[in-house]
Design a protein around this motif. Structure first.
Motif, short mmCIF file in Angstrom:
data_model
loop_
_atom_site.label_atom_id
_atom_site.label_comp_id
_atom_site.label_asym_id
_atom_site.label_seq_id
_atom_site.Cartn_x
_atom_site.Cartn_y
_atom_site.Cartn_z
N THR A 145 15.42 3.66 0.87
CA THR A 145 14.01 3.75 0.47
C THR A 145 13.49 2.44 -0.12
O THR A 145 12.39 2.40 -0.67
CB THR A 145 13.85 4.86 -0.58
N GLY A 146 14.26 1.37 0.03
CA GLY A 146 13.85 0.10 -0.57
C GLY A 146 12.85 -0.68 0.26
O GLY A 146 12.99 -0.81 1.47
N MET A 147 11.81 -1.17 -0.38
CA MET A 147 10.80 -2.07 0.22
C MET A 147 10.23 -1.51 1.52
O MET A 147 10.10 -2.22 2.53
CB MET A 147 11.39 -3.45 0.46
N LEU A 148 9.90 -0.24 1.53
CA LEU A 148 9.35 0.37 2.74
C LEU A 148 7.93 -0.14 2.99
O LEU A 148 7.08 -0.10 2.11
CB LEU A 148 9.33 1.90 2.61
N GLY A 149 7.72 -0.61 4.21
CA GLY A 149 6.40 -1.05 4.62
C GLY A 149 5.86 -0.17 5.72
O GLY A 149 6.26 0.98 5.87
N ARG A 150 4.96 -0.73 6.52
CA ARG A 150 4.35 0.00 7.62
C ARG A 150 4.56 -0.74 8.93
O ARG A 150 4.43 -1.97 9.00
CB ARG A 150 2.85 0.17 7.39
N ARG A 151 4.90 0.00 9.99
CA ARG A 151 5.05 -0.57 11.33
C ARG A 151 3.69 -0.99 11.86
O ARG A 151 2.67 -0.35 11.59
CB ARG A 151 5.66 0.50 12.24
N ILE A 152 3.65 -2.09 12.64
CA ILE A 152 2.36 -2.50 13.21
C ILE A 152 2.22 -2.10 14.68
O ILE A 152 1.10 -1.90 15.15
CB ILE A 152 2.11 -4.01 13.03
N SER A 153 3.30 -1.99 15.40
CA SER A 153 3.19 -1.60 16.82
C SER A 153 2.62 -0.19 16.92
O SER A 153 2.90 0.67 16.10
CB SER A 153 4.55 -1.69 17.51
N GLY A 154 1.80 0.00 17.92
CA GLY A 154 1.16 1.29 18.11
C GLY A 154 -0.09 1.49 17.28
O GLY A 154 -0.75 2.52 17.38
N LYS A 155 -0.44 0.51 16.47
CA LYS A 155 -1.63 0.59 15.62
C LYS A 155 -2.80 -0.14 16.28
O LYS A 155 -2.67 -0.71 17.36
CB LYS A 155 -1.33 -0.01 14.24
N THR A 156 -3.93 -0.11 15.59
CA THR A 156 -5.15 -0.72 16.12
C THR A 156 -5.60 -1.88 15.25
O THR A 156 -5.68 -1.75 14.02
CB THR A 156 -6.28 0.32 16.19
N LEU A 157 -5.87 -3.01 15.89
CA LEU A 157 -6.42 -4.18 15.22
C LEU A 157 -7.89 -4.29 15.56
O LEU A 157 -8.27 -4.35 16.73
CB LEU A 157 -5.69 -5.45 15.67
N GLY A 158 -8.73 -4.35 14.53
CA GLY A 158 -10.15 -4.58 14.71
C GLY A 158 -10.48 -6.02 14.39
O GLY A 158 -10.18 -6.51 13.30
N ILE A 159 -11.07 -6.73 15.34
CA ILE A 159 -11.40 -8.15 15.18
C ILE A 159 -12.90 -8.29 15.02
O ILE A 159 -13.67 -7.85 15.89
CB ILE A 159 -10.91 -8.96 16.39
N VAL A 160 -13.32 -8.88 13.92
CA VAL A 160 -14.74 -9.11 13.66
C VAL A 160 -15.02 -10.59 13.93
O VAL A 160 -14.63 -11.46 13.15
CB VAL A 160 -15.10 -8.74 12.21
#
Length: 332
Positions: A145-160
């Protein structure tokens, strides 16, 4: 440092230290007044330089406002900006005085896009936190459970802002398995959308609501000032991250700090700040903010290429031609 008079060449005043090879080339080609140190010129020094030179070479740290332009000498006919953004120059006042303004588009694209991706990875994967933990000497070793982050693959990037840099980010992000949405003043041609794999959102709110990561890549002007405020931050997902490598003034910094503290959004990766080099102490205290010192374009290659463009713009103007990189009305 002032070089010997060259009556056949324009007098060029440079406000900051530039790469050595660029300074050397400028002194070969022009009567060049170089900066002896790397501190920003104060207003008095800027006014003095503008009263004497034919060409001013400023950077983003120099605020060239209407009053400075009004007090400039009659000889000043070109402001050859060292950099792409020109929001620190009053373009309307320059046009009224017949002063050409140039910038250096295209040379920073890849380096800036690379840094946007670095921040996009660093924030959800908590890289800065992890680095600080190791250096603190308090790390007790791996655990499930140490330093758990979030996966980026499969997510959505919004570019402004889907200009050169936005498109370069989109191409990189696709390699990480991200879906791309974008918001822009004008929709891109179908062929460009297909090439970068991006879906257009005419409404910024829609992009914010559906994006897991939001990257700001647009110029700062009256329309974009504080475009990300408390209301816009509230439209983002609670686990979303904001990346800003453009201009600090695009974001209401106080509202962003409140959103990061309250969990309205999960994190932020910032290369630029509202009052840089000053950074709000509350921002410095946040673990969910990755902060870097306006270095997205800071590579040897980018700085030298920027200098080459500045020299080319000055030489074309000195030869009686319109510089390729003249900033035209409506650029921002």
């Amino acid at each position: 440092m002032t070089m010997p008079e060259r009556p056949d060449q324009p007098r060029v005043s440079v406000t900051r230290r530039l790469p050595p090879m660029i300074e050397a080339r400028m002194t070969e080609l022009f009567h060049t007044d170089l900066s002896l140190d790397d501190a920003p010129m104060d207003r008095t020094a800027l006014a003095g330089a503008m009263a004497e030179c034919d060409v001013l070479v400023p950077t983003i740290t120099d605020r060239i406002d209407a009053d400075l332009i009004a007090g400039a000498g009659e000889k000043l006919k070109l402001i050859a900006n060292f950099g792409n953004g020109v929001d620190h120059i009053d373009l309307k006042a320059a046009r009224a005085r017949g002063i050409i303004v140039t910038n250096t588009p295209g040379v920073l694209t890849d380096d800036t896009a690379d840094m946007a991706m670095a921040l996009l990875l660093a924030v959800p994967r908590r890289l800065a936190e992890g680095e600080r933990l190791v250096r603190s000497g308090t790390w007790t070793g791996w655990k499930p459970t140490g330093m758990l982050g979030r996966r980026i693959s499969g997510k959505t990037l919004g570019i402004v802002g889907m200009g050169r840099i936005g498109q370069a980010i989109a191409l990189r992000a696709r390699g990480f398995g991200l879906s791309i949405r974008y918001h822009n003043r004008h929709r891109l041609p179908d062929v460009v959308e297909r090439a970068v794999g991006a879906t257009f959102d005419p409404d910024l709110q829609t992009l914010l609501e559906f994006s897991d990561f939001v990257s700001l890549n647009c110029p700062h002007n009256a329309e974009t000032h504080h475009m990300i405020d408390a209301a816009r931050l509230a439209q983002m997902k609670p686990d979303a991250c904001l990346i800003n490598i453009a201009r600090g003034e695009l974001v209401d910094e106080s509202a962003l700090i409140d959103a990061l503290e309250s969990g309205t959004i999960a994190g932020a990766g910032l290369d630029v700040y509202a009052h840089e080099p000053a950074v709000d102490p509350r921002l410095l205290a946040l673990e969910n903010a990755v902060l870097i010192p306006h270095m997205a374009s800071a590579t040897v290659e980018a700085r030298e290429a920027t200098g080459d463009k500045v020299i080319a713009n000055i030489q074309m103007w000195a030869d009686g031609h319109r510089p390729h990189d003249q900033v035209l009305e409506g650029w921002v």
